[in-house]
Design a protein around this motif. Structure first.
Motif: not given
Length: 258
Positions: A42, A64, A104, A106, A185, A187, A189, A197-201
């Motif tokens: 991940k 993050g 990406h 968000e 925010e 992510t 990918h 994909p990552s958790d939120s950054i």
């Protein structure tokens, strides 16, 4: 309105990139960044500051989130820009090699008039950007996105085995950032079917030092830790609905019982 904002951003991009690379000794590769790695299949984004003279030098203790500061736009006092946070793709890249890596976008929110020194129990109140307010970002290969359309930004077209450091973005805001912290925010990918994909950054963008009300540095540090230690940040509408629900609950408790 969106096309006007993006066109203005393109002009700012050309001007400031030219100014940056025309300045002898200019170094855009020391400072706050997100370190990208692959852990257990991940993508992970980790905030850090690579400037050894900075008070917050080193890797954050929470994942993050990282903050940075807008810079004053000498051509327009009602606009701002920034060249960081940057991104580093750490080696080993595991299943990322030869695949593209994307950021990406968000969501975008802001915290207006935060306390200069938030208390530990402070709960930020987020709201949407004002009508006409626009943040735009240009990344690798001139890929662009903005706070209206959101979408993907290309960090690397084909990740090399050794990783890649100092991937710069150009951030632009068509308002003065004074008095507000902006929360962007994202992510991560990739094109790899084997990497999740990552958790939120969260990137927290704070005013520059000379902005009215100052840089809100302590509030920005507080906010990035707040975001980095909480898995879900409510949308502005959710905060309002929660407030109404709480008021309704209190009214119910105070209602006289027969």
């Amino acid at each position: 309105m969106m096309s006007i904002g993006v066109s203005r951003f393109a002009v700012l991009s050309a001007v400031f990139l030219l100014a940056l690379f025309a300045t002898p000794g200019a170094d855009a590769h020391v400072g706050r960044r997100i370190q990208v790695s692959v852990e257990n299949g991940k993508l992970v984004g980790q905030g850090a500051n690579s400037n050894p003279s900075a008070p917050d030098f080193g890797v954050r203790t929470y994942p993050g989130a990282v903050h940075d500061h807008w810079q004053a736009n000498p051509l327009d006092s009602n606009a701002a820009f920034a060249f960081s946070p940057e991104f580093d793709i750490l080696s080993p890249v595991a299943g990322l090699q030869d695949y593209p890596l994307y950021l990406h976008w968000e969501s975008t929110q802001k915290w207006v008039a935060p306390p200069m020194m938030p208390m530990p129990d402070t709960v930020p109140v987020f709201q949407s950007l004002s009508p006409g307010e626009l943040i735009a970002i240009e990344a690798t290969g001139s890929t662009m996105a903005n706070s209206n359309a959101l979408g993907d930004l290309l960090l690397h077209a084909s990740v090399p085995a050794a990783g890649k450091s100092d991937i710069g973005l150009l951030y632009a805001l068509n308002r003065s950032p004074a008095g507000s912290l902006y929360v962007l925010e994202f992510t991560l990918h990739s094109g790899s079917p084997h990497i999740a994909p990552s958790d939120s950054i969260y990137l927290v963008m704070s005013p520059y030092m000379t902005a009215p009300g100052g840089s809100l540095h302590h509030a920005a540090i507080f906010l990035e830790e707040y975001l980095g230690t909480r898995s879900v940040v409510p949308e502005p509408s959710a905060i309002v609905l929660s407030a109404f629900a709480l008021v309704g609950f209190v009214v119910h408790l105070r209602r006289p019982r027969a």
